[in-house]
Design a protein around this motif. Structure first.
Motif, PDB file in Angstrom:
ATOM      1  N   PRO A  46      37.009  50.475  30.967  1.00 38.89           N
ATOM      2  CA  PRO A  46      37.727  50.412  29.974  1.00 38.89           C
ATOM      3  C   PRO A  46      37.600  48.929  30.401  1.00 38.89           C
ATOM      4  CG  PRO A  46      38.837  51.968  30.899  1.00 38.89           C
ATOM      5  CD  PRO A  46      37.723  51.746  32.495  1.00 38.89           C
ATOM      6  N   CYS A  47      37.132  48.182  29.223  1.00 35.51           N
ATOM      7  CA  CYS A  47      37.284  46.444  29.285  1.00 35.51           C
ATOM      8  C   CYS A  47      36.377  45.993  27.680  1.00 35.51           C
ATOM      9  CB  CYS A  47      35.646  46.293  29.865  1.00 35.51           C
ATOM     10  SG  CYS A  47      35.618  44.688  30.516  1.00 35.51           S
ATOM     11  N   GLY A  48      37.032  44.763  27.994  1.00 38.66           N
ATOM     12  CA  GLY A  48      36.669  44.595  26.714  1.00 38.66           C
ATOM     13  C   GLY A  48      35.470  43.603  26.362  1.00 38.66           C
ATOM     14  N   LEU A 119      27.163  59.012  42.688  1.00 39.51           N
ATOM     15  CA  LEU A 119      27.724  60.244  42.292  1.00 39.51           C
ATOM     16  C   LEU A 119      28.291  60.217  44.295  1.00 39.51           C
ATOM     17  CD1 LEU A 119      25.015  63.020  40.639  1.00 39.51           C
ATOM     18  CD2 LEU A 119      28.038  61.620  40.341  1.00 39.51           C
ATOM     19  N   THR A 120      27.934  59.370  44.811  1.00 39.85           N
ATOM     20  CA  THR A 120      28.415  59.436  46.526  1.00 39.85           C
ATOM     21  C   THR A 120      29.884  58.336  46.846  1.00 39.85           C
ATOM     22  OG1 THR A 120      26.384  59.231  46.377  1.00 39.85           O
ATOM     23  CG2 THR A 120      28.069  58.522  48.346  1.00 39.85           C
ATOM     24  N   THR A 121      30.896  58.653  47.276  1.00 39.14           N
ATOM     25  CA  THR A 121      31.930  58.396  47.217  1.00 39.14           C
ATOM     26  C   THR A 121      32.302  58.108  48.858  1.00 39.14           C
ATOM     27  OG1 THR A 121      32.595  59.556  45.475  1.00 39.14           O
ATOM     28  CG2 THR A 121      34.612  58.768  46.616  1.00 39.14           C
ATOM     29  N   ALA A 122      32.965  57.205  48.839  1.00 37.07           N
ATOM     30  CA  ALA A 122      33.247  56.816  50.548  1.00 37.07           C
ATOM     31  C   ALA A 122      34.817  57.010  50.787  1.00 37.07           C
ATOM     32  CB  ALA A 122      32.862  55.586  50.448  1.00 37.07           C
ATOM     33  N   MET A 123      35.121  57.922  51.964  1.00 38.10           N
ATOM     34  CA  MET A 123      35.550  58.964  52.101  1.00 38.10           C
ATOM     35  C   MET A 123      36.420  58.612  52.204  1.00 38.10           C
ATOM     36  SD  MET A 123      34.887  60.949  49.440  1.00 38.10           S
ATOM     37  CE  MET A 123      36.017  62.463  50.090  1.00 38.10           C
ATOM     38  N   TYR A 159      40.295  48.085  40.506  1.00 34.47           N
ATOM     39  CA  TYR A 159      41.511  48.116  40.955  1.00 34.47           C
ATOM     40  C   TYR A 159      41.660  49.975  41.437  1.00 34.47           C
ATOM     41  CZ  TYR A 159      41.539  51.900  36.996  1.00 34.47           C
ATOM     42  OH  TYR A 159      41.797  52.678  36.583  1.00 34.47           O
ATOM     43  N   SER A 160      41.009  51.069  42.183  1.00 39.75           N
ATOM     44  CA  SER A 160      41.509  51.518  42.974  1.00 39.75           C
ATOM     45  C   SER A 160      41.928  51.483  43.716  1.00 39.75           C
ATOM     46  CB  SER A 160      40.056  52.832  42.444  1.00 39.75           C
ATOM     47  OG  SER A 160      39.463  52.550  43.336  1.00 39.75           O
ATOM     48  N   MET A 161      40.682  50.436  44.418  1.00 35.50           N
ATOM     49  CA  MET A 161      41.296  49.755  45.777  1.00 35.50           C
ATOM     50  C   MET A 161      40.663  51.091  46.563  1.00 35.50           C
ATOM     51  SD  MET A 161      44.284  47.702  45.277  1.00 35.50           S
ATOM     52  CE  MET A 161      45.050  47.815  43.835  1.00 35.50           C
ATOM     53  N   SER A 162      40.033  52.224  46.149  1.00 34.20           N
ATOM     54  CA  SER A 162      40.088  52.977  47.270  1.00 34.20           C
ATOM     55  C   SER A 162      39.561  53.027  48.347  1.00 34.20           C
ATOM     56  CB  SER A 162      39.470  54.500  46.532  1.00 34.20           C
ATOM     57  OG  SER A 162      37.458  54.030  46.198  1.00 34.20           O
ATOM     58  N   PHE A 163      38.697  52.498  49.114  1.00 34.16           N
ATOM     59  CA  PHE A 163      38.302  51.690  50.294  1.00 34.16           C
ATOM     60  C   PHE A 163      39.502  51.602  50.925  1.00 34.16           C
ATOM     61  CE2 PHE A 163      35.884  50.462  53.669  1.00 34.16           C
ATOM     62  CZ  PHE A 163      35.919  50.772  54.052  1.00 34.16           C
ATOM     63  N   ALA A 185      46.082  48.762  30.317  1.00 34.11           N
ATOM     64  CA  ALA A 185      45.452  47.826  29.015  1.00 34.11           C
ATOM     65  C   ALA A 185      45.065  48.608  28.848  1.00 34.11           C
ATOM     66  CB  ALA A 185      44.642  46.627  29.679  1.00 34.11           C
ATOM     67  N   TYR A 186      44.324  48.640  26.681  1.00 32.80           N
ATOM     68  CA  TYR A 186      43.924  50.289  26.498  1.00 32.80           C
ATOM     69  C   TYR A 186      42.995  49.477  25.458  1.00 32.80           C
ATOM     70  CZ  TYR A 186      42.819  54.443  23.648  1.00 32.80           C
ATOM     71  OH  TYR A 186      42.886  55.558  23.052  1.00 32.80           O
ATOM     72  N   ARG A 187      41.775  50.317  25.216  1.00 35.17           N
ATOM     73  CA  ARG A 187      41.175  49.860  24.118  1.00 35.17           C
ATOM     74  C   ARG A 187      40.312  51.092  23.528  1.00 35.17           C
ATOM     75  NH1 ARG A 187      37.239  52.256  26.175  1.00 35.17           N
ATOM     76  NH2 ARG A 187      35.209  51.190  27.438  1.00 35.17           N
ATOM     77  N   GLY A 266      42.152  53.390  28.940  1.00 37.33           N
ATOM     78  CA  GLY A 266      42.075  51.944  29.734  1.00 37.33           C
ATOM     79  C   GLY A 266      42.804  51.690  31.182  1.00 37.33           C
ATOM     80  N   ALA A 267      42.921  50.701  31.355  1.00 31.26           N
ATOM     81  CA  ALA A 267      43.082  50.857  33.333  1.00 31.26           C
ATOM     82  C   ALA A 267      43.832  49.679  33.529  1.00 31.26           C
ATOM     83  CB  ALA A 267      41.581  50.522  33.750  1.00 31.26           C
ATOM     84  N   LEU A 268      43.631  49.408  34.040  1.00 34.97           N
ATOM     85  CA  LEU A 268      45.113  48.303  35.112  1.00 34.97           C
ATOM     86  C   LEU A 268      44.305  47.174  34.741  1.00 34.97           C
ATOM     87  CD1 LEU A 268      47.275  49.090  37.869  1.00 34.97           C
ATOM     88  CD2 LEU A 268      47.445  49.185  35.385  1.00 34.97           C
ATOM     89  N   VAL A 286      35.866  42.515  47.817  1.00 40.02           N
ATOM     90  CA  VAL A 286      35.908  41.567  45.894  1.00 40.02           C
ATOM     91  C   VAL A 286      35.990  42.033  45.175  1.00 40.02           C
ATOM     92  CG1 VAL A 286      33.403  40.456  47.286  1.00 40.02           C
ATOM     93  CG2 VAL A 286      33.495  42.739  45.586  1.00 40.02           C
ATOM     94  N   GLY A 287      35.931  41.493  44.428  1.00 35.30           N
ATOM     95  CA  GLY A 287      36.883  42.161  42.749  1.00 35.30           C
ATOM     96  C   GLY A 287      37.818  42.275  42.336  1.00 35.30           C
ATOM     97  N   ASP A 288      38.429  43.937  41.165  1.00 32.66           N
ATOM     98  CA  ASP A 288      39.700  43.804  40.749  1.00 32.66           C
ATOM     99  C   ASP A 288      40.418  44.383  42.621  1.00 32.66           C
ATOM    100  OD1 ASP A 288      38.964  43.244  37.952  1.00 32.66           O
ATOM    101  OD2 ASP A 288      39.161  45.635  37.657  1.00 32.66           O
ATOM    102  N   SER A 289      39.680  44.512  43.192  1.00 33.40           N
ATOM    103  CA  SER A 289      40.187  45.654  43.942  1.00 33.40           C
ATOM    104  C   SER A 289      40.833  44.073  45.246  1.00 33.40           C
ATOM    105  CB  SER A 289      39.356  46.168  45.428  1.00 33.40           C
ATOM    106  OG  SER A 289      40.100  46.032  46.207  1.00 33.40           O
ATOM    107  N   SER A 303      34.705  36.209  37.048  1.00 32.78           N
ATOM    108  CA  SER A 303      34.943  36.273  38.358  1.00 32.78           C
ATOM    109  C   SER A 303      34.728  37.471  39.548  1.00 32.78           C
ATOM    110  CB  SER A 303      37.220  36.296  38.172  1.00 32.78           C
ATOM    111  OG  SER A 303      37.700  36.788  37.663  1.00 32.78           O
ATOM    112  N   ALA A 304      34.516  38.158  39.391  1.00 36.34           N
ATOM    113  CA  ALA A 304      34.116  39.548  39.734  1.00 36.34           C
ATOM    114  C   ALA A 304      32.750  38.629  40.565  1.00 36.34           C
ATOM    115  CB  ALA A 304      34.395  40.770  39.349  1.00 36.34           C
ATOM    116  N   MET A 305      32.194  38.489  39.172  1.00 32.70           N
ATOM    117  CA  MET A 305      30.697  37.996  39.543  1.00 32.70           C
ATOM    118  C   MET A 305      30.857  36.603  40.167  1.00 32.70           C
ATOM    119  SD  MET A 305      29.148  38.323  36.112  1.00 32.70           S
ATOM    120  CE  MET A 305      27.715  37.275  36.301  1.00 32.70           C
TER     121      MET A 305
END
Ligand code: FDA
Ligand code: PGT
Length: 452
Positions: A46-48, A119-123, A159-163, A185-187, A266-268, A286-289, A303-305
């Motif tokens: 989700p992004c503008g 399709l690969t996730t860092a667990m 924004y998941s900051m999952s790692f 935010a939602y779009r 939507g997302a944060l 880097v980025g949203d995290s 700014s993520a770039m």
């Protein structure tokens, strides 16, 4: 379990991860980038989808073209809550097809030798002797687990900051996001019934009733397609974002063809200063995290770039030195703070102030040009709100003859300057981080008191 070794493991292939990979592609390093999504959905979040042209120029990145570019943008029109004042802020940019551009950057890096696994996730992290040393991955294509050892991990999980959230919580790179320091935010992207009058301008509608602590946007994606949505401040106990969307959609999107909606979601969006350090031993975030989005308008792709670019530069240097400790990777902090982070800190204070203003105050402030378009642009581009502007503003506001938070504008400008100065003396090594961080925290809480 399969085991493999890489120089660099990039977790997440969104704008930040893909940019880091792009700038590492010619370095001769052995790089693996992974993303949980399938190839054709990477970059689809989700992004503008609005990004300023300056970011591509500054980082030497290719412009979006062909199907990656949906609309060239010439500026932003900003509307007051009562719709009586329209400010035009000029500036070139692009309304992009984000997955198409994102995947193009990934393909270019892959052609230059970066390995990519979708399709690969860092667990979970591999963490030894105080260093991040890789991750255990799960590949959903063949249901395999892989233990990847890497000298440096670039954490680009959005924004998941999952790692980073799975690292020992005493590391400075595990800092959490407070609910109030984010907008929800939602779009939706939909076709319009009639042609859009001037698709080269993004429209932003500030209104504390229809989008408290955020704004509605209407970003054209061509003559008859639009990205429309809103952000509201988190942690305030407001009704759900869908309630706001459904209640006020007619006000901002009365030209939508409701039968032709392309995507919704939507997302944060983090709206704060960046992580106090993007790096620790063996890791760069880097980025949203890393909370790199702009606190005032929520744009985070540019700014993520920047963060991805800074990460790549410091990784290359760390390999030259054969040292992957926090101090060796520290340059990523200096690079990011100089290019964007200091401005974010200053704009976080401005955001805290703006979110407290009433519609009446914003109407008045915009109508009387308490701050002018060019001052807002300067604030938003550099994070500077000139004291002279604030002083002039005081004289205008004094004529209002009733108490108003706008009277605090000078104080706001002073604190913005103070925090930016503090960011200019960002510590040159990790040992001094805690002392510096407590100075930042005390400016922020003093500021909150001053505007409360
Ligand atoms: P992003 O979220 O793009 O990428 C993270 C990637 O990591 C994802 O692909 C995910 O699958 C992957 N991942 C996560 N965990 C993983 C794991 N454990 N293992 C493997 N992969 C993992 N910005 C802007 O510039 N202009 C705009 O108009 C807008 N508008 C806007 C609207 C809305 C509604 C929102 C919510 C946000 C915006 N933004 C924006 C902000 C912008 O979308 C955001 O800042 C960037 O896309 C962030 O890019 P990242 O690469 O950091 O994360
Ligand atoms: C008030 C809190 C708001 C919180 C945010 C909530 C958000 C929601 C969700 C996200 C939507 C994202 C939309 C992204 C828009 C992109 C805008 C953009 O590209 O802006 C350009 C570029 O900025 P940059 O920082 O990327 O690059 C700067 C430079 O080129 C390189 O260094 C710049 O244009 C602007 O900044 C225009 C200003 C927008 C202002 C937004 C609204 C704020 C409300 C103001 C109220 C004013 C009242 C004053 C009264 C005193």
């Amino acid at each position: 379990m399969l085991k493999s070794n890489y120089d660099v493991l990039i977790i997440g292939g969104g704008f930040s991860g893909a940019t880091a990979a792009w700038h590492l592609a010619n370095s001769g390093l052995k790089v693996l980038l992974i993303d949980s999504k399938p190839w054709n959905r990477i970059g689809d979040k989700p992004c503008g989808d609005a990004v300023s042209k300056t970011h591509f120029d500054d980082l030497g990145m290719p412009y979006p073209e062909g199907n990656q570019l949906e609309q060239k943008i010439e500026g932003i029109k900003l509307y007051s809550p009562d719709n009586k004042t329209e400010w035009t802020v000029k500036g070139e940019g692009f309304e992009i097809n984000a997955p198409a551009y994102n995947q193009r950057i990934l393909r270019e890096t892959q052609n230059k030798g970066v390995e990519i696994l979708d399709l690969t996730t860092a667990m979970k992290p591999i963490f030894e002797d105080g260093f991040v040393k890789g991750a255990v991955l799960f590949n959903r294509r063949d249901n395999s687990q892989i233990e990847v050892n890497a000298k440096v991990v670039i954490e680009a999980t959005g924004y998941s900051m999952s790692f980073r959230s799975k690292l020992p919580q005493n590391l400075p790179v595990t800092e959490n996001l407070e609910d109030k320091d984010a907008d929800i935010a939602y779009r939706e992207v939909a076709y319009t019934v009639d042609d859009i009058e001037d698709p080269t301008y993004l429209k932003i509608f500030v209104n504390q009733e229809t989008s408290p602590g955020g704004y509605w946007w209407y970003f054209p994606k061509g003559k008859n397609k639009v990205n429309i949505g809103l952000g509201i401040q988190g942690g305030m106990g407001y009704p759900s974002i869908y309630t706001f969307y459904n209640k006020y959609l007619k006000e901002y999107g009365n030209d939508l063809d409701m039968k032709r909606i392309e995507v919704k979601g939507g997302a944060l969006v983090p709206t704060r200063r960046p992580l106090s350090t993007l790096v620790w031993n063996g890791i760069i975030v880097v980025g949203d995290s890393a909370f790199t989005a702009n606190p005032v308008h929520g744009g985070g792709k540019g700014s993520a770039m920047i963060a991805g670019y800074c990460a790549a530069k410091s990784v290359i240097k760390a390999f030259e030195n054969g040292d992957f400790s926090a101090s060796s990777l520290w340059d990523a902090n200096l690079c990011y703070i100089e290019r964007y982070g200091a401005k974010q800190a200053s704009l976080e204070l401005f955001r805290r102030f703006l979110q407290k203003l009433s519609n009446e105050e914003i109407n008045y402030g915009m109508k009387k040009k308490v701050i002018k378009e060019e001052d807002l642009l300067e604030a938003s581009e550099k994070g500077d709100l000139q004291l002279s502007v604030a002083e002039k503003a005081m004289r205008v506001i004094a004529a209002l003859g009733k108490p108003s938070l706008l009277m605090k504008l000078k104080t706001v400008a002073e604190y913005m300057k103070e925090i930016k100065t503090l960011y200019r003396s960002y510590p040159s090594n990790p040992e001094d981080l805690e002392k510096w961080k407590s100075k930042v925290n005390s400016i922020v809480s003093e500021f909150d008191n001053a505007i409360s």
